[in-house]
Design a protein around this motif. Structure first.
Motif, PDB file in Angstrom:
ATOM      1  N   VAL A 181       0.714  -1.161  -0.090  1.00  0.00           N
ATOM      2  CA  VAL A 181      -0.207   0.084  -0.044  1.00  0.00           C
ATOM      3  C   VAL A 181       0.805   1.071  -0.022  1.00  0.00           C
ATOM      4  O   VAL A 181       1.822   1.327   0.936  1.00  0.00           O
ATOM      5  N   PRO A 182       0.894   1.986  -0.961  1.00  0.00           N
ATOM      6  CA  PRO A 182       1.661   3.286  -1.233  1.00  0.00           C
ATOM      7  C   PRO A 182       1.429   4.310  -0.022  1.00  0.00           C
ATOM      8  O   PRO A 182       0.110   4.380   0.586  1.00  0.00           O
ATOM      9  N   PRO A 183       2.416   5.216   0.302  1.00  0.00           N
ATOM     10  CA  PRO A 183       1.989   6.365   1.314  1.00  0.00           C
ATOM     11  C   PRO A 183       1.187   7.317   0.680  1.00  0.00           C
ATOM     12  O   PRO A 183       1.273   7.477  -0.438  1.00  0.00           O
ATOM     13  N   VAL A 184       0.403   8.078   1.638  1.00  0.00           N
ATOM     14  CA  VAL A 184      -0.289   9.215   1.117  1.00  0.00           C
ATOM     15  C   VAL A 184       0.682  10.293   1.203  1.00  0.00           C
ATOM     16  O   VAL A 184       1.007  10.734   2.554  1.00  0.00           O
ATOM     17  N   THR A 185       1.019  10.903   0.231  1.00  0.00           N
ATOM     18  CA  THR A 185       1.801  11.940   0.006  1.00  0.00           C
ATOM     19  C   THR A 185       1.242  13.488  -0.292  1.00  0.00           C
ATOM     20  O   THR A 185       0.309  13.403  -1.531  1.00  0.00           O
ATOM     21  N   LEU A 186       1.409  14.434   0.470  1.00  0.00           N
ATOM     22  CA  LEU A 186       0.726  15.622  -0.052  1.00  0.00           C
ATOM     23  C   LEU A 186       1.832  16.735  -0.711  1.00  0.00           C
ATOM     24  O   LEU A 186       3.092  16.626   0.004  1.00  0.00           O
ATOM     25  N   ARG A 187       1.260  17.639  -1.398  1.00  0.00           N
ATOM     26  CA  ARG A 187       2.357  18.700  -1.868  1.00  0.00           C
ATOM     27  C   ARG A 187       1.878  20.031  -1.296  1.00  0.00           C
ATOM     28  O   ARG A 187       0.499  20.602  -1.767  1.00  0.00           O
ATOM     29  N   SER A 215      11.322  15.709  -1.617  1.00  0.00           N
ATOM     30  CA  SER A 215      10.851  16.776  -1.773  1.00  0.00           C
ATOM     31  C   SER A 215      10.475  17.663  -0.667  1.00  0.00           C
ATOM     32  O   SER A 215      10.015  17.530   0.380  1.00  0.00           O
ATOM     33  N   PRO A 216      11.023  18.993  -0.713  1.00  0.00           N
ATOM     34  CA  PRO A 216      11.016  20.186   0.052  1.00  0.00           C
ATOM     35  C   PRO A 216       9.433  20.649   0.323  1.00  0.00           C
ATOM     36  O   PRO A 216       9.106  21.328   1.174  1.00  0.00           O
ATOM     37  N   ASP A 217       8.648  20.168  -0.698  1.00  0.00           N
ATOM     38  CA  ASP A 217       7.406  20.665  -0.714  1.00  0.00           C
ATOM     39  C   ASP A 217       6.312  19.627  -0.177  1.00  0.00           C
ATOM     40  O   ASP A 217       5.145  19.536  -0.048  1.00  0.00           O
ATOM     41  N   GLY A 218       6.622  18.367   0.441  1.00  0.00           N
ATOM     42  CA  GLY A 218       6.131  17.318   0.674  1.00  0.00           C
ATOM     43  C   GLY A 218       5.955  17.018   2.026  1.00  0.00           C
ATOM     44  O   GLY A 218       6.852  17.345   2.922  1.00  0.00           O
ATOM     45  N   GLN A 242      -0.041  14.272  -4.131  1.00  0.00           N
ATOM     46  CA  GLN A 242       0.979  14.068  -5.147  1.00  0.00           C
ATOM     47  C   GLN A 242       1.944  13.186  -4.677  1.00  0.00           C
ATOM     48  O   GLN A 242       2.630  13.270  -3.666  1.00  0.00           O
ATOM     49  N   ASP A 243       2.289  11.806  -5.288  1.00  0.00           N
ATOM     50  CA  ASP A 243       3.569  11.210  -4.718  1.00  0.00           C
ATOM     51  C   ASP A 243       4.791  12.051  -4.991  1.00  0.00           C
ATOM     52  O   ASP A 243       4.954  12.935  -5.609  1.00  0.00           O
ATOM     53  N   GLU A 244       5.734  11.638  -3.960  1.00  0.00           N
ATOM     54  CA  GLU A 244       6.957  12.371  -3.906  1.00  0.00           C
ATOM     55  C   GLU A 244       7.593  12.429  -5.241  1.00  0.00           C
ATOM     56  O   GLU A 244       8.306  13.542  -5.371  1.00  0.00           O
ATOM     57  N   SER A 419      18.515  21.098  -6.321  1.00  0.00           N
ATOM     58  CA  SER A 419      19.253  19.753  -5.899  1.00  0.00           C
ATOM     59  C   SER A 419      18.861  18.778  -5.078  1.00  0.00           C
ATOM     60  O   SER A 419      19.642  17.856  -4.772  1.00  0.00           O
ATOM     61  N   GLU A 420      17.530  18.776  -4.639  1.00  0.00           N
ATOM     62  CA  GLU A 420      16.837  17.785  -3.738  1.00  0.00           C
ATOM     63  C   GLU A 420      16.770  16.563  -4.519  1.00  0.00           C
ATOM     64  O   GLU A 420      17.185  15.205  -4.067  1.00  0.00           O
ATOM     65  N   ALA A 421      16.629  16.598  -5.950  1.00  0.00           N
ATOM     66  CA  ALA A 421      16.616  15.385  -6.555  1.00  0.00           C
ATOM     67  C   ALA A 421      18.171  15.025  -7.280  1.00  0.00           C
ATOM     68  O   ALA A 421      18.195  13.652  -7.797  1.00  0.00           O
ATOM     69  N   SER A 422      19.312  15.506  -6.942  1.00  0.00           N
ATOM     70  CA  SER A 422      20.521  15.146  -7.487  1.00  0.00           C
ATOM     71  C   SER A 422      21.213  13.684  -7.016  1.00  0.00           C
ATOM     72  O   SER A 422      21.515  13.008  -7.818  1.00  0.00           O
TER      73      SER A 422
END
Length: 451
Positions: A181-187, A215-218, A242-244, A419-422
């Motif tokens: 079961v995937p996590p529930v993620t918010l933006r 994600s710094p918005d998640g 929204q998924d991370e 750079s969060e995704a680097s």
């Protein structure tokens, strides 16, 4: 009289099979329409629908060994009655076995008179064998692909393809992760709030949330999400689900306030609104999609989130259009239509619909969209191609073919300011996530620069 969760689950599974609809919107509409007795019944309905879809291949393998007839010829509705009952017997522990069998038999009697004896016999046979039934699964050592396909409930053709790419152990890990079961993620909508403020507000309303890792918005929700959309924060448009991994795509685009941005295949606008938020609602985002219903949904979402700088255009992104716009956009996002194999945790029905030849047909469409995007981007601009799949013909191979056609483009291996995704960008310059390695949906992205 309110139908039982098991009856509603069969209704939804029948409709998913019959119409090709996705489970999530049907389930959401069903939960709104039927006032189920309590939260436990709502949770049971959700578990039955998604669990049965995830484990459908595993369940069918068992039913075929219990049934003396030809399983393929069995009525679809009876299959779904058997699947939901067997899923509950094998994977859930809420009601006694005899009650589970009796409800399935009664449901069959009402819908398929005369076939209840078959359902009764099959399910009683399964119960008699116990949860650790004595059917021998294919041996992992001797036939790993068949073992993974049956035990982890994935189509054999897909298991074979992943096994060639990753080897059997990684394929086993990936398929197991797809069944979680995937996590529930918010933006957070940064035009109206911030992550710390939204976290505090949600906690005041009784939700438990933690900050997402990449994600710094998640924010990730810990616990039930039943009342999330109707919360004060939800009604004010302070967040959206929204998924991370999906949240990181707009940050790879790295738009700046005042720029001209093109969002091709924008859908209902989840990434579009993120682009606008990163631009602080300054500049212009032109959102293009083939389907007017999706553009209407985007406009409603943008209004709710306080966004005023998004324009929409209905067009086929794979055809020649926008001649007057050639070379004008600072950045282009191609959020390409794809097989969706990176989202099987959330959309398990995809794996039973997709055919082996489908990813190649997606590749041809994706290539046409990329050629159009290349013409609309200015020199020095950035083109980001993203998918929510993990097959090379839709990802690495497609980008390789694009670069062979467009010598004016090169891969940029760094997201720049974002750079969060680097750490998720490999040595080849491509961004990748997967549920078994990063805990996020499976996404791919390439950052390209036009010289």
């Amino acid at each position: 009289m309110i139908p039982s969760p098991r009856s509603l689950a069969v209704d939804l599974l029948d409709r998913i099979d019959r119409t090709g609809a996705f489970a999530e919107p049907l389930l959401d509409a069903c939960l709104r329409r039927h006032a189920l007795a309590n939260a436990a019944d709502r949770h049971l309905l959700t578990s039955l629908v998604y669990g049965t879809l995830r484990m459908r291949g595993h369940l069918d393998w068992i039913i075929e060994r219990l049934y003396k007839g030809k399983f393929a010829s069995m009525q679809d509705g009876i299959k779904n009655i058997l699947r939901t009952a067997l899923y509950q017997f094998l994977f859930l522990e809420r009601i006694p076995d005899f009650a589970l069998v009796n409800e399935a038999v009664e449901l069959t009697r009402n819908r398929y008179p005369g076939r209840e004896h078959l359902v009764n016999a099959l399910l009683r046979n399964a119960v008699r064998r116990g949860r650790n039934h004595d059917f021998p699964y294919p041996d992992m050592g001797k036939n790993p692909e068949e073992h993974i396909s049956v035990v982890c409930s994935h189509p054999l053709w897909l298991v074979r393809r992943w096994s060639r790419m990753y080897g059997p152990e990684r394929t086993l890990s990936l398929c197991r992760a797809n069944n979680q079961v995937p996590p529930v993620t918010l933006r957070v909508n940064t035009l109206k709030s911030s992550r710390p403020l939204l976290k505090a507000l949600l906690e005041e309303e009784g939700f438990s949330v933690t900050e997402s890792h990449f994600s710094p918005d998640g924010l990730q929700l810990n616990g039930p999400s039943d009342d999330l959309r109707s919360s004060s924060a939800g009604r004010q448009g302070l967040f959206l689900l929204q998924d991370e991994a999906s949240q990181l795509i707009a940050r790879l685009v790295s738009p700046e306030p005042g720029e001209e941005i093109l969002d091709l295949c924008c859908g209902v606008g989840v990434k579009t609104t993120h682009l606008a938020a990163l631009m602080k609602n300054g500049g212009r985002v032109l959102a293009v999609d083939l389907y007017p219903g999706k553009l209407d949904a985007l406009n409603r979402l943008a209004a709710k989130m306080g966004i005023t700088m998004v324009e929409t255009l209905q067009a086929d992104a794979s055809t020649k259009w926008g001649e007057l716009l050639q070379g004008t956009f600072d950045r282009v996002l191609v959020d390409a239509p794809c097989s969706g194999l990176g989202t099987l945790r959330r959309n398990p029905e995809i794996k039973w619909r997709l055919k082996p030849q489908d990813p190649s047909s997606h590749g041809r469409l994706q290539a046409g969209i990329m050629d159009r995007a290349a013409a609309l981007l200015r020199r020095g601009g950035r083109l980001v191609y993203s998918t929510c799949t993990i097959l090379p013909e839709e990802n690495e191979l497609l980008i390789g073919n694009f670069l062979s056609r467009h010598g004016e483009f090169s891969i940029r291996s760094s997201p720049g300011a974002s750079s969060e995704a680097s750490t998720l960008i490999g040595e080849d310059g491509f961004f990748r996530t997967a549920p078994d390695t990063s805990g996020m949906d499976g996404f791919f992205a390439a950052i390209l620069v036009k010289h």
